[in-house]
Design a protein around this motif. Sequence first.
Motif, PDB file in Angstrom:
ATOM      1  N   ILE A 151       0.455  -1.452  -0.384  1.00  0.00           N
ATOM      2  CA  ILE A 151       0.154  -0.182  -0.277  1.00  0.00           C
ATOM      3  C   ILE A 151       1.135   1.440   0.151  1.00  0.00           C
ATOM      4  CG2 ILE A 151      -1.599   1.124   1.300  1.00  0.00           C
ATOM      5  CD1 ILE A 151      -2.620  -1.116   2.705  1.00  0.00           C
ATOM      6  N   ARG A 152       0.380   1.986  -1.258  1.00  0.00           N
ATOM      7  CA  ARG A 152       1.269   3.166  -0.846  1.00  0.00           C
ATOM      8  C   ARG A 152       0.416   4.164  -1.309  1.00  0.00           C
ATOM      9  NH1 ARG A 152       3.647   0.131  -5.100  1.00  0.00           N
ATOM     10  NH2 ARG A 152       6.052  -0.808  -4.003  1.00  0.00           N
ATOM     11  N   ALA A 153       0.949   5.449   0.040  1.00  0.00           N
ATOM     12  CA  ALA A 153      -0.027   6.005   0.117  1.00  0.00           C
ATOM     13  C   ALA A 153      -0.021   7.740  -0.428  1.00  0.00           C
ATOM     14  CB  ALA A 153      -1.478   6.538   0.584  1.00  0.00           C
ATOM     15  N   GLN A 154       0.038   8.956  -0.153  1.00  0.00           N
ATOM     16  CA  GLN A 154       0.007   9.966  -0.122  1.00  0.00           C
ATOM     17  C   GLN A 154      -0.552  11.099   1.290  1.00  0.00           C
ATOM     18  OE1 GLN A 154       2.380  12.743  -2.523  1.00  0.00           O
ATOM     19  NE2 GLN A 154       2.443  10.928  -3.696  1.00  0.00           N
ATOM     20  N   ARG A 177       4.627  10.343   2.875  1.00  0.00           N
ATOM     21  CA  ARG A 177       4.226   9.364   1.541  1.00  0.00           C
ATOM     22  C   ARG A 177       4.541   8.026   2.772  1.00  0.00           C
ATOM     23  NH1 ARG A 177       6.846   5.867  -1.559  1.00  0.00           N
ATOM     24  NH2 ARG A 177       5.883   5.290  -3.524  1.00  0.00           N
ATOM     25  N   SER A 178       3.317   6.912   2.235  1.00  0.00           N
ATOM     26  CA  SER A 178       3.404   5.902   3.118  1.00  0.00           C
ATOM     27  C   SER A 178       4.134   4.531   3.011  1.00  0.00           C
ATOM     28  CB  SER A 178       2.847   6.013   4.263  1.00  0.00           C
ATOM     29  OG  SER A 178       1.659   5.593   3.468  1.00  0.00           O
ATOM     30  N   THR A 293     -13.641  15.414 -11.038  1.00  0.00           N
ATOM     31  CA  THR A 293     -11.848  16.195 -11.004  1.00  0.00           C
ATOM     32  C   THR A 293     -11.042  15.748 -11.280  1.00  0.00           C
ATOM     33  OG1 THR A 293     -10.741  17.266  -8.893  1.00  0.00           O
ATOM     34  CG2 THR A 293     -11.438  15.106  -8.387  1.00  0.00           C
ATOM     35  N   THR A 294      -9.779  15.923 -10.880  1.00  0.00           N
ATOM     36  CA  THR A 294      -8.315  15.998 -11.113  1.00  0.00           C
ATOM     37  C   THR A 294      -7.302  15.715 -10.090  1.00  0.00           C
ATOM     38  OG1 THR A 294      -8.064  16.530 -13.679  1.00  0.00           O
ATOM     39  CG2 THR A 294      -6.428  16.190 -13.075  1.00  0.00           C
ATOM     40  N   ASP A 295      -7.380  14.556  -9.405  1.00  0.00           N
ATOM     41  CA  ASP A 295      -7.168  14.981  -8.391  1.00  0.00           C
ATOM     42  C   ASP A 295      -6.091  15.047  -7.653  1.00  0.00           C
ATOM     43  OD1 ASP A 295      -5.212  12.643  -8.987  1.00  0.00           O
ATOM     44  OD2 ASP A 295      -5.973  11.002  -6.794  1.00  0.00           O
ATOM     45  N   ARG A 296      -5.263  15.066  -6.844  1.00  0.00           N
ATOM     46  CA  ARG A 296      -3.856  15.229  -6.023  1.00  0.00           C
ATOM     47  C   ARG A 296      -2.660  14.088  -6.423  1.00  0.00           C
ATOM     48  NH1 ARG A 296      -5.513  19.730  -3.137  1.00  0.00           N
ATOM     49  NH2 ARG A 296      -7.421  19.262  -2.355  1.00  0.00           N
ATOM     50  N   TRP A 352      -3.888   7.470  -2.751  1.00  0.00           N
ATOM     51  CA  TRP A 352      -3.194   6.467  -2.437  1.00  0.00           C
ATOM     52  C   TRP A 352      -2.883   6.034  -4.082  1.00  0.00           C
ATOM     53  CZ3 TRP A 352      -7.629   6.250  -0.577  1.00  0.00           C
ATOM     54  CH2 TRP A 352      -8.288   5.664   1.211  1.00  0.00           C
ATOM     55  N   GLU A 353      -1.451   5.711  -4.292  1.00  0.00           N
ATOM     56  CA  GLU A 353      -0.815   5.333  -5.431  1.00  0.00           C
ATOM     57  C   GLU A 353      -1.257   3.754  -6.353  1.00  0.00           C
ATOM     58  OE1 GLU A 353       3.415   6.079  -4.420  1.00  0.00           O
ATOM     59  OE2 GLU A 353       2.951   8.410  -3.510  1.00  0.00           O
TER      60      GLU A 353
END
Length: 354
Positions: A151-154, A177-178, A293-296, A352-353
């Motif tokens: 799991i990757r996320a910012q 970032r994780s 939308t366009t997310d982050r 989440w990436e």
Amino acid sequence: MNDLLGDVLRAADPGTVHRDTPLSERALSELAAYEAAEAAGTRTPAGAHLVHAESRRPLLARRPGRTSAARTEGRPSNRPGTPRRRMGLAAGAMAAFAAVAIFVIALINPGPALASTPPLLELTPVSGTAPTLLTEMAQMQRTQPAAGSTIRAQMWSLNTSIAEDGSIESSVTEPQRSETVFAADGSVHLVLTAAPPFPGQASAGLPKPGTVLVDENFPSGQWEFPAESGPPTNVDEVGAYLAALTEDPHLSDGQTFREIASILSNFPITRAQESALLGYLATLKSITVAGQTTDRLDRTGIVFQARDRSPDFEDRLIVSPKHGQILAAETLYVGSSRTDIASPSVIDYVAWER
């Protein structure tokens, strides 16, 4: 304050409180359990949750000359950390991630009267109702390749403290970032690093992007997701699962968003499980479509929103219209009583990436 003690107090879900406010019965029982674990020389496992001020999970803090309740307002929320024994998750908050004594939350000194928050996402109209779109996305999920075990996320969150005179002060955390890797043997490796500032955020006082904040390995059994297993693959079973997970049979739709975000941040769910979660959301009554939308992370997503958790907050879940994947979750302050932030303002997000 001892970090683990603060974790126990957050789990007690006491709301915005002052230092001298008596602890609830549940808080006292959890504190006793923590002290017993410490005396036995054991490590208290913890589930990871994004904590949010108005989710009623304050991070208590003391500053010279004032009594304050510092409240981490992001999921992040959506934040990782170390495991904690699951003891009373009645309030159940989003996400952010597990936290142990060494978990680092780097706070800057209180900023100006109006705290800097991430820019609002731009929305464009989109056709279709929430039930229709969510049902279509649930079906898409079933056709996607198998998900991985990392799991990757910012994420980012606002921290609010209340002074003894009742005035509100805000600080911000650095974007983070994780990366959480779930190994076949049941062990978990968590790495938390500083991410670049969001647009408009001053970099002074923030750690350099890439700075490692946490690098921790958890042996099998130490990373304890707040349930024996992940969510069900049957839509009809999701409601009961969430009720058991949170010990609350009457979750608002907004809180359901936050619980799903917590699951995504702490458990490597399968496509079938994610499909069931989306299918369950399609049955809820208070969810509407805010737009596209366009997310982050520069991805196209449909924004679903709910305002039934609190009149001061809007909870959002962003889902890909192409793949049906849940991309991000955000919380907006939409009230009128705060002087430290504008209304509306983003007060936490996790992307989440995937």
